[in-house]
Design a protein around this motif. Structure first.
Motif, short mmCIF file in Angstrom:
data_model
loop_
_atom_site.label_atom_id
_atom_site.label_comp_id
_atom_site.label_asym_id
_atom_site.label_seq_id
_atom_site.Cartn_x
_atom_site.Cartn_y
_atom_site.Cartn_z
N MET A 1 -2.87 -7.84 -5.38
CA MET A 1 -3.02 -6.40 -5.23
C MET A 1 -4.87 -6.31 -5.00
O MET A 1 -5.75 -4.95 -5.78
CB MET A 1 -2.66 -5.69 -7.02
CG MET A 1 -1.52 -5.42 -6.80
SD MET A 1 -0.66 -3.59 -7.26
CE MET A 1 0.49 -3.88 -7.55
N SER B 1 -8.18 -9.28 -11.51
CA SER B 1 -9.06 -9.62 -9.94
C SER B 1 -8.99 -10.84 -9.59
O SER B 1 -10.02 -10.97 -10.67
CB SER B 1 -9.94 -8.55 -10.05
OG SER B 1 -11.08 -8.33 -10.74
N ASP C 1 -9.79 0.96 -5.51
CA ASP C 1 -9.04 2.37 -5.14
C ASP C 1 -8.12 2.69 -6.30
O ASP C 1 -7.60 4.18 -6.46
CB ASP C 1 -8.79 2.16 -3.79
CG ASP C 1 -7.49 3.96 -3.37
OD1 ASP C 1 -8.32 4.93 -3.24
OD2 ASP C 1 -6.75 3.36 -2.34
N ILE C 2 -7.50 1.82 -6.87
CA ILE C 2 -6.35 2.17 -7.63
C ILE C 2 -7.23 2.85 -8.80
O ILE C 2 -6.43 3.73 -9.28
CB ILE C 2 -5.37 1.51 -8.28
CG1 ILE C 2 -4.80 0.64 -6.77
CG2 ILE C 2 -4.52 1.72 -9.37
CD1 ILE C 2 -4.34 -0.86 -6.86
N LEU D 1 2.32 1.74 -3.32
CA LEU D 1 1.23 2.36 -4.26
C LEU D 1 1.13 3.87 -4.42
O LEU D 1 1.50 4.38 -5.40
CB LEU D 1 -0.27 1.53 -4.24
CG LEU D 1 0.13 -0.41 -4.51
CD1 LEU D 1 -1.07 -0.92 -4.61
CD2 LEU D 1 -0.02 -0.21 -6.17
N MET D 2 0.73 3.46 -3.32
CA MET D 2 0.60 5.50 -3.21
C MET D 2 1.31 6.70 -3.27
O MET D 2 1.87 7.09 -4.07
CB MET D 2 0.49 5.32 -1.32
CG MET D 2 -1.16 5.57 -0.93
SD MET D 2 -1.91 6.03 -1.65
CE MET D 2 -1.79 8.02 -2.21
N ARG E 1 -8.11 6.33 -8.46
CA ARG E 1 -7.11 7.54 -8.40
C ARG E 1 -6.25 7.48 -9.44
O ARG E 1 -5.62 8.49 -10.15
CB ARG E 1 -6.25 7.21 -7.34
CG ARG E 1 -6.12 7.06 -5.96
CD ARG E 1 -5.30 6.28 -4.70
NE ARG E 1 -5.80 6.21 -3.56
CZ ARG E 1 -5.83 7.10 -2.31
NH1 ARG E 1 -5.45 8.40 -2.83
NH2 ARG E 1 -6.11 6.69 -1.47
N ALA F 1 -7.12 -6.23 -3.46
CA ALA F 1 -7.48 -5.40 -1.99
C ALA F 1 -7.69 -4.11 -2.27
O ALA F 1 -8.54 -3.01 -2.46
CB ALA F 1 -6.66 -5.86 -0.61
N PHE F 2 -6.93 -3.35 -3.49
CA PHE F 2 -6.41 -2.26 -3.71
C PHE F 2 -7.07 -2.00 -5.48
O PHE F 2 -6.40 -0.28 -5.37
CB PHE F 2 -4.97 -2.04 -3.85
CG PHE F 2 -4.40 -2.89 -2.30
CD1 PHE F 2 -4.88 -2.20 -2.03
CD2 PHE F 2 -3.97 -3.77 -3.17
CE1 PHE F 2 -4.61 -2.14 -0.36
CE2 PHE F 2 -3.22 -3.99 -1.32
CZ PHE F 2 -3.15 -3.99 -0.38
N PRO G 1 0.66 -1.22 0.13
CA PRO G 1 0.26 -0.16 -0.04
C PRO G 1 0.74 1.24 -0.11
O PRO G 1 0.54 2.09 -0.98
CB PRO G 1 -0.54 -0.11 1.16
CG PRO G 1 -1.11 -1.34 1.25
CD PRO G 1 0.02 -2.31 1.39
#
Length: 969
Positions: free
Chosen positions: A566, A613, A572-573, A531-532, A576, A568-569, A528
């Motif tokens: 990835m 996914s 969100d990705i 990734l940020m 963004r 779980a993200f 995480p």
């Protein structure tokens, strides 16, 4: 001489005068005796103009180079006398000639020397020396002549080709003979003259002294070394090292002496004695303030000495003389402190010149069973030097890299080789050194200069290649067994250094994170945070376009490798990166954060996240639609705008944008695989909607080339991804792409049809039946369209189209679809067949010829039997058999060319297939009708038919090549 023509020799003369001078030179070159006028002009000093004198020497040069053998003995003597008279006159001139005239004169002397030294002019050097003596002007010319002879006899950089090999061989023999003769006749005298010149002019004329040192350096490689490597010469050369204007040339001269091949023990003694004198003279203490130009030459000399000793050591070890090898190794070790001083010098040229010695020294240490404490200390010193020298300086321009920056990048590559070699010598030491530097720097990264932070991360990056996994440079899930590398990676991603505000640090951080993506597989807790960093101002939104661009690529690699971690993200990705996916034409200077090329990577990343996914198919469908719907909506709006736009520049911008949209959609499809197909992921309808959205662009009347290219590429991808669902779109797309097209468009369209044919075969048979002749008519029309005689581009387009056409026929016939051709009606079938015969025989294009023979052999296999296509057997004997002989007999059919040999191989397959399908009838036809019509001798006909009947196809292929090699004139 033609005085008017000579006026054109002046660089400031008009074009007409220059043209006249050029024509006059050509006229003099072909004349039998015009050179004598030039010779007289030089001796009598008729002309004072420098360009006319140079011109006269050029005429003489041409005469000697190309027509010397045609001259009488008297004429040859006249040239020798001319040169010596001109040389004598130089002693008396008030002013010396310009440098370019002296150099040209030296070249002419050298040419005469090469031709006449063995026979007509054995006293060449003695004659010159008797004229010049120690006169400074004469010495200058004498030294220039020696360098010109070196250029002709020794330093010839000839590119060897098959054509000039015999010439090169003759030259090499001639040059060896010249050097042998010089060694016998005059070398000791020449060496003595050099000594006298150095002794006379070392304090009064630095230019002549440097010239003389250059001559010694050039000749020392092939003359007896003891003539130079003796007390009187070496002491004089060492004295020159203390004279500012002489020391660079003296260094180069000593380097050539040291590089001379010789017995290893003698070489060690020579280098050792030289080093002792240099050391006692204080040269082994490097002053950073010292003149860098001299130090660059000096480091080259030290490098030469070091490498020469290492070669001697290797030879002695190989010979089993371990005592002498040990002495030589000791001698090498004594040079290491000097090597290290030069390696760490702040000037990279000086440092770079010593890397060879350093690299080879480490290679020796790698071979030793055990290292002494001093050797370990040397390894550590090299390591610290490399770490220090890898560091950027303040002047490095990261946003606009020029020549200096490029040179530093190359220098860094050399240092990386040293680092790799260090890892081979002592991986543990390298790991501990890098770890120390890395940890110390990252503990204080907020206050450390950018170059220190960058190099600390860079070293971590470089470890991956330098140290193999067997030495512990790997990652594992057990914290107790975690490697040094794993600890450093954990420090990297938890220290916050990704926030360091400098381009070089940001880039190095992301490069290293992606380099060691396996770390995140064992410690996914850090994903995480990383990734940020990718997604915010540190990466994709960084102030530097360079960082944003590189991060886009690295982010796609990171996600591709770690997509399993990835899940779980994913959403969100996607949320963004939404703003980075916007499609907008560049207008009014507005620049998006990412270029369209960078956006391709972001779209691909989004596709990878969705496809891989753990979501069910309906959820993947929604996410993919959310990703591609904005593209489709924008595409429709922009296409409408383009249809109405009148301004060409604006049309081009809009078309580019539309093309990018298609490219982005296409790129997302790369995420699918055999395990995760479009259908399995529930995304078929989304891509079918894309097709429906993009296909109308094919009928746009403007910017056709770019729009068709984009849609065609998308269709290629969809044929792979959508399977038979794409088929309903192909007829309409083809119809539009065949309208108003050029040769290039057709050439690029045919691979699409080939792809469909090869993939779907009989499924597309009705479509192929329908499109076959319209496509062929378009191709034929394009091929017969007249073009400008010298239009190379149009000729190449036609050649490529012809190749594509034959490739299309090959695909159709090879995919079990020969009925598509057979069903076109007798006239059309015949026309197609004749184009293949024409392609096999008439066009000097071996790639197309090979394809044509493949088509012919396939059609013979399909239609050439007893129950084959009606009338085809007749066609085989009337046209295919003759083609198999006429093509290889063409003068353009070059059997020395690899592609042509492949074409001949397919020709052999065609003949063999005819024999297999028609049997004895084929042999009878060849024996009684066809081969006799070519006036082939009966015994050769018998031989040919026997080879054809051999069961092994290779036998006939080999025979056919020999057959046509004999048959061709």
């Amino acid at each position: 001489m033609d005085e008017q023509a000579l006026l054109g020799l002046n660089p400031n003369a008009s074009a007409d005068y220059r043209e006249r001078a050029s024509a006059y030179f050509e006229q003099l070159k072909v004349s039998h005796d015009a050179w004598q006028v030039c010779a007289e002009a030089l001796v009598q000093r008729i002309y004072s103009d420098d360009h006319v004198k140079f011109f006269c020497f050029q005429v003489l040069e041409h005469q000697i180079k190309f027509k010397h053998s045609e001259l009488t003995a008297l004429q040859q003597q006249l040239i020798r006398e001319t040169l010596m008279s001109w040389l004598q006159s130089q002693m008396l001139n008030a002013q010396p000639e310009k440098t370019f005239i002296r150099n040209k004169a030296a070249q002419v002397f050298a040419l005469v020397f090469v031709i006449e030294y063995h026979t007509k002019w054995p006293k060449f050097f003695f004659d010159i020396l008797s004229v010049v003596g120690l006169n400074p002007r004469g010495v200058d010319l004498y030294l220039r002549i020696l360098m010109a002879i070196d250029a002709e006899v020794v330093d010839r950089d000839v590119i060897h080709t098959a054509e000039n090999f015999s010439i090169c061989f003759k030259e090499a023999r001639r040059n060896t003979l010249l050097k042998d003769t010089m060694r016998e006749r005059c070398i000791p005298n020449l060496v003595e003259s050099w000594y006298q010149i150095l002794q006379t002019y070392q304090h009064s004329n630095s230019e002549l002294t440097c010239q003389c040192l250059e001559v010694i350096g050039a000749y020392v490689s092939w003359i007896d070394l003891t003539l130079i490597a003796n007390d009187r010469f070496i002491n004089m050369l060492l004295g020159h090292l203390s004279v500012e204007v002489l020391r660079e040339e003296a260094c180069d001269c000593l380097y050539e002496i040291v590089n001379k091949g010789m017995d290893p023990i003698d070489k060690t003694k020579l280098v050792e004695s030289l080093c002792q004198v240099l050391q006692s003279a204080g040269f082994f203490s490097i002053n950073q303030e010292e003149d860098v130009d001299f130090l660059a030459r000096f480091s080259k000399l030290v490098n030469g000495m070091g490498q020469s000793l290492i070669i001697s050591w290797s030879k002695l070890v190989k010979a089993g003389d371990m005592k002498s090898a040990q002495d030589t190794l000791q001698s090498i070790e004594m040079k290491v402190p000097l090597m290290l001083q030069l390696l760490v010098h702040e000037d990279d040229d000086i440092s770079s010149n010593i890397i060879g010695f350093c690299y080879e020294y480490l290679h020796i240490l790698k071979q030793l069973a055990m290292l002494s404490n001093q050797q370990k200390a040397n390894v550590e010193a090299v390591m610290l030097a490399v770490i220090r020298k890898l560091t950027y300086d303040d002047e490095y321009n990261f946003e606009n890299e020029g020549e200096d920056e490029a040179m530093f990048v190359e220098y860094r590559k050399q240092l990386k080789l040293l680092l790799d070699r260090l890892a081979q010598v002592s991986p543990e030491l390298l790991l501990s050194s890098v770890r120390r530097v890395f940890n110390n720097t990252l503990q204080n990264w907020q206050t450390a200069p950018f170059m220190e932070v960058e190099v600390a991360i860079r070293l971590l990056y470089m470890l991956g290649e330098a140290i193999p996994a067997s030495h512990g440079a790997h990652f594992c899930g057990d914290a107790a067994k975690a490697s040094v590398l794993q600890d450093m990676m954990r420090t990297l991603v938890t220290s916050g250094v990704s926030a360091y505000n400098h381009t070089s640090v940001a880039l190095e951080f992301f490069e290293t994170v992606v380099r060691y993506e396996k770390f995140f597989a064992v410690e996914p807790i850090h994903i995480p945070n990383v990734l940020m960093a990718f997604l915010d101002h540190r990466g994709l939104r960084h102030a530097s376009p360079k960082v944003r661009s590189r991060t886009a690529y690295l982010f796609s690699r990171f996600v591709k490798t770690l997509h399993k971690q990835m899940n779980a993200f994913v959403e969100d990705i996607l949320r963004r990166i939404q703003d980075l996916l916007e499609l907008s034409p560049h207008a009014n200077g507005f620049q998006t954060l990412l270029t369209s090329d960078d956006q391709l990577f972001i779209y691909e990343t989004a596709g990878v996240l969705i496809v891989n996914s753990d979501y069910p198919a309906h959820r993947k469908h929604i996410l993919m639609r959310n990703l591609l719907s904005p593209l489709m909506e924008k595409f429709k709006i922009l296409l409408e705008k383009l249809m109405l736009e009148q301004d060409e520049e604006r049309q081009s911008v809009l078309a580019d944008c539309l093309n990018h949209a298609v490219g982005f959609a296409s790129r997302t499809s790369k995420a699918f695989s055999n395990k995760q197909t479009v259908k399995q992921c529930g995304c078929s309808e989304v891509y079918l909607d894309c097709l429906r959205t993009f296909l109308p662009a094919l009928s746009c009347p403007v910017q056709k080339e770019i729009l068709r290219g984009g849609v065609r590429t998308f269709l290629h991808r969809m044929i792979i991804c959508l399977e038979e669902e794409v088929l309903p779109f192909i007829p309409t797309a083809s119809e539009h792409m065949l309208k108003d097209c050029e040769a290039k468009d057709l050439h690029e369209f045919i691979p699409l049809i080939n792809q469909i044919t090869a993939k779907f075969k009989t499924q597309v048979s009705p479509f192929l039946q329908q499109v076959f002749m319209p496509l062929l008519h378009a191709i034929f029309e394009m091929l017969i369209r007249p073009a400008e005689e010298n239009d190379q581009s149009a000729a190449l387009d036609k050649q490529m189209l012809r190749r594509s056409y034959f490739a299309f026929l090959q695909t159709v016939s090879g995919s079990g679809m020969s009925e598509v051709i057979a069903n076109q009606g007798p006239e059309n079938v015949e026309r197609v067949l004749f184009t293949v015969i024409q392609g096999a025989v008439e066009y000097p294009d071996p790639i197309a010829q090979k394809t044509c023979f493949i088509i012919l052999s396939k059609l013979v296999e399909l239609w050439g039997g007893k129950d084959g296509l009606v009338g085809f057997a007749d066609f085989v004997y009337k046209h295919i058999v003759p083609a198999c002989f006429l093509a290889p007999l063409k003068p353009s059919f070059d059997l020395a060319d690899a592609q042509t040999v492949l074409a001949l191989s397919e020709c052999a397959v065609t003949m063999k297939t005819i024999y297999i399908k028609r049997g004895p009838e084929c042999i009878q036809y060849l024996q009684q009708e066809y081969l006799p019509s070519l006036q082939v001798a009966p015994e050769i006909i018998q031989e040919f038919c026997q080879a054809l009947q051999q069961p092994d196809a290779k036998v006939f292929k080999n025979y056919l090549k020999v057959f046509f090699q004999r048959a061709k004139p």
